[in-house]
Scaffold this motif. Structure first.
Motif, PDB file in Angstrom:
ATOM      1  N   HIS A  98       1.042  -1.188  -0.066  1.00 54.38           N
ATOM      2  CA  HIS A  98       0.010   0.033   0.252  1.00 54.38           C
ATOM      3  C   HIS A  98       0.773   0.952  -0.106  1.00 54.38           C
ATOM      4  O   HIS A  98       1.422   1.527   0.995  1.00 54.38           O
ATOM      5  CB  HIS A  98      -0.833  -0.001   1.318  1.00 54.38           C
ATOM      6  N   PRO A  99       1.197   1.731  -1.132  1.00 54.22           N
ATOM      7  CA  PRO A  99       2.170   3.003  -1.113  1.00 54.22           C
ATOM      8  C   PRO A  99       1.440   4.307  -0.432  1.00 54.22           C
ATOM      9  O   PRO A  99       0.458   4.584  -0.218  1.00 54.22           O
ATOM     10  CB  PRO A  99       2.204   3.148  -2.700  1.00 54.22           C
ATOM     11  N   ASN A 100       2.467   4.747   0.398  1.00 49.92           N
ATOM     12  CA  ASN A 100       2.077   5.907   1.044  1.00 49.92           C
ATOM     13  C   ASN A 100       3.339   6.890   0.879  1.00 49.92           C
ATOM     14  O   ASN A 100       4.290   6.552   1.145  1.00 49.92           O
ATOM     15  CB  ASN A 100       1.891   5.484   2.322  1.00 49.92           C
ATOM     16  N   MET A 101       3.048   8.247   0.887  1.00 48.00           N
ATOM     17  CA  MET A 101       4.109   9.359   0.760  1.00 48.00           C
ATOM     18  C   MET A 101       3.553  10.528   1.505  1.00 48.00           C
ATOM     19  O   MET A 101       2.390  11.002   1.405  1.00 48.00           O
ATOM     20  CB  MET A 101       4.604   9.402  -0.592  1.00 48.00           C
ATOM     21  N   SER A 102       4.394  11.049   2.247  1.00 45.90           N
ATOM     22  CA  SER A 102       4.136  12.542   3.036  1.00 45.90           C
ATOM     23  C   SER A 102       5.009  13.270   2.360  1.00 45.90           C
ATOM     24  O   SER A 102       6.265  13.174   1.892  1.00 45.90           O
ATOM     25  CB  SER A 102       4.493  12.138   4.404  1.00 45.90           C
ATOM     26  N   VAL A 103       4.170  14.571   2.169  1.00 47.67           N
ATOM     27  CA  VAL A 103       5.030  15.800   1.633  1.00 47.67           C
ATOM     28  C   VAL A 103       4.581  17.003   2.635  1.00 47.67           C
ATOM     29  O   VAL A 103       3.742  17.484   2.836  1.00 47.67           O
ATOM     30  CB  VAL A 103       4.617  15.838  -0.001  1.00 47.67           C
ATOM     31  N   TRP A 104       5.859  17.452   2.746  1.00 45.36           N
ATOM     32  CA  TRP A 104       5.826  18.856   3.734  1.00 45.36           C
ATOM     33  C   TRP A 104       6.061  19.986   2.475  1.00 45.36           C
ATOM     34  O   TRP A 104       7.030  19.844   1.875  1.00 45.36           O
ATOM     35  CB  TRP A 104       7.096  18.745   4.635  1.00 45.36           C
ATOM     36  N   GLU A 105       5.325  20.975   2.619  1.00 44.83           N
ATOM     37  CA  GLU A 105       5.182  22.036   1.845  1.00 44.83           C
ATOM     38  C   GLU A 105       5.624  23.328   2.598  1.00 44.83           C
ATOM     39  O   GLU A 105       5.116  23.499   3.428  1.00 44.83           O
ATOM     40  CB  GLU A 105       3.985  22.054   1.142  1.00 44.83           C
ATOM     41  N   PHE A 106       6.785  23.926   1.845  1.00 45.45           N
ATOM     42  CA  PHE A 106       7.163  25.332   2.610  1.00 45.45           C
ATOM     43  C   PHE A 106       6.963  26.517   1.458  1.00 45.45           C
ATOM     44  O   PHE A 106       7.819  26.312   0.430  1.00 45.45           O
ATOM     45  CB  PHE A 106       8.544  25.276   3.081  1.00 45.45           C
ATOM     46  N   THR A 107       5.879  27.213   1.174  1.00 43.98           N
ATOM     47  CA  THR A 107       5.804  27.955  -0.067  1.00 43.98           C
ATOM     48  C   THR A 107       5.401  29.441   0.564  1.00 43.98           C
ATOM     49  O   THR A 107       5.007  29.575   1.682  1.00 43.98           O
ATOM     50  CB  THR A 107       4.697  27.317  -0.834  1.00 43.98           C
ATOM     51  N   ALA A 108       5.811  30.374  -0.357  1.00 49.97           N
ATOM     52  CA  ALA A 108       5.524  31.645  -0.190  1.00 49.97           C
ATOM     53  C   ALA A 108       5.216  32.055  -1.529  1.00 49.97           C
ATOM     54  O   ALA A 108       5.925  31.919  -2.587  1.00 49.97           O
ATOM     55  CB  ALA A 108       6.717  32.699   0.263  1.00 49.97           C
ATOM     56  N   GLY A 109       4.384  33.419  -1.501  1.00 47.94           N
ATOM     57  CA  GLY A 109       3.922  33.997  -2.896  1.00 47.94           C
ATOM     58  C   GLY A 109       3.098  35.241  -2.701  1.00 47.94           C
ATOM     59  O   GLY A 109       3.052  35.805  -1.730  1.00 47.94           O
ATOM     60  N   LEU A 110       2.598  35.611  -3.882  1.00 48.18           N
ATOM     61  CA  LEU A 110       1.757  36.833  -3.754  1.00 48.18           C
ATOM     62  C   LEU A 110       0.182  36.311  -4.380  1.00 48.18           C
ATOM     63  O   LEU A 110       0.103  35.525  -5.135  1.00 48.18           O
ATOM     64  CB  LEU A 110       2.359  37.843  -4.791  1.00 48.18           C
ATOM     65  N   ARG A 111      -0.829  37.074  -3.811  1.00 53.14           N
ATOM     66  CA  ARG A 111      -2.130  36.958  -3.940  1.00 53.14           C
ATOM     67  C   ARG A 111      -2.675  38.245  -4.602  1.00 53.14           C
ATOM     68  O   ARG A 111      -2.492  39.261  -3.916  1.00 53.14           O
ATOM     69  CB  ARG A 111      -3.039  36.575  -2.637  1.00 53.14           C
ATOM     70  N   ALA A 112      -3.378  38.211  -5.605  1.00 48.33           N
ATOM     71  CA  ALA A 112      -4.027  39.300  -6.384  1.00 48.33           C
ATOM     72  C   ALA A 112      -5.649  39.217  -5.928  1.00 48.33           C
ATOM     73  O   ALA A 112      -6.314  38.234  -6.275  1.00 48.33           O
ATOM     74  CB  ALA A 112      -3.701  39.564  -7.731  1.00 48.33           C
ATOM     75  N   LYS A 113      -6.159  40.157  -5.566  1.00 51.00           N
ATOM     76  CA  LYS A 113      -7.676  40.000  -4.986  1.00 51.00           C
ATOM     77  C   LYS A 113      -8.368  41.228  -5.888  1.00 51.00           C
ATOM     78  O   LYS A 113      -8.356  42.219  -6.027  1.00 51.00           O
ATOM     79  CB  LYS A 113      -7.815  40.313  -3.530  1.00 51.00           C
ATOM     80  N   ILE A 114      -9.430  40.576  -6.408  1.00 57.26           N
ATOM     81  CA  ILE A 114     -10.566  41.236  -7.086  1.00 57.26           C
ATOM     82  C   ILE A 114     -11.756  40.684  -6.476  1.00 57.26           C
ATOM     83  O   ILE A 114     -12.453  39.859  -6.589  1.00 57.26           O
ATOM     84  CB  ILE A 114     -10.662  40.678  -8.673  1.00 57.26           C
ATOM     85  N   SER A 115     -12.429  41.782  -5.481  1.00 55.88           N
ATOM     86  CA  SER A 115     -13.483  41.491  -4.825  1.00 55.88           C
ATOM     87  C   SER A 115     -13.265  39.942  -4.113  1.00 55.88           C
ATOM     88  O   SER A 115     -12.401  40.090  -3.171  1.00 55.88           O
ATOM     89  CB  SER A 115     -14.659  41.312  -5.951  1.00 55.88           C
TER      90      SER A 115
END
Length: 172
Positions: A98-115
């Protein structure tokens, strides 16, 4: 037919007014806002050949520069599971894989909001696949609730996710 056109026009007008009111309330939200998120992940391509589904938990920190632009920082964990397979070895013993994999994510970025609608781009490191990657996203933010769809591209591994977040700070 005219009745349906009128109903459609009134519905569009009410939706537009609601989005404008929501956008005005979001402009009061300045500085840091944090939240938690849960997601369902769907591996595709090479990753989709080994794993069938995944889920994740995230911690989000946003810094709102103004009513249109925000910085986004994510720390997240995803667990991918694959289909259960069985095989018989040379001695006649049955083994289950039963394959299983854990992924830790470290991300950063920008968000543009329209309403209440926003688009977002993040980049970062993904530990389980040992690769740097990018995450384009689109979503809807209603006060403290955030609904997002994103697509992670980390090296040769790709997956789409649907995420629901709850933010602790900001406008109630």
């Amino acid at each position: 037919m005219k009745f349906f056109i009128r109903i459609f026009a009134i519905t569009c007008l009410m939706l537009f007014m609601t989005l404008q009111i929501q956008a005005q309330e979001n402009t009061r939200e300045k500085g840091f806002v944090s939240g938690v998120a849960f997601n369902a992940a769907f591996p595709v391509g090479n990753l989709g050949e080994r794993y069938s589904h995944g889920f994740g938990v995230y911690s989000n920190i946003d810094y709102n520069f103004n009513k249109f632009l925000a910085a986004r920082f994510d720390l997240g964990w995803n667990d991918f599971s694959g289909p259960e397979t069985s095989y018989v070895d040379d001695d006649g013993n049955i083994h289950t894989d039963h394959p299983n994999m854990s992924v830790w994510e470290f991300t950063a970025g920008l968000r543009a909001k329209i309403s209440v609608l926003y688009i977002e781009a993040r980049g970062g490191y993904f530990s389980g696949v040992s690769s740097w990657g990018v995450v384009p996203a689109v979503g809807l933010r209603f006060r403290r609730l955030d609904f997002q769809g994103n697509f992670t591209m980390a090296g040769d591994d790709h997956w789409g996710s649907v995420r629901v977040s709850y933010y602790f700070g900001g406008k109630k």
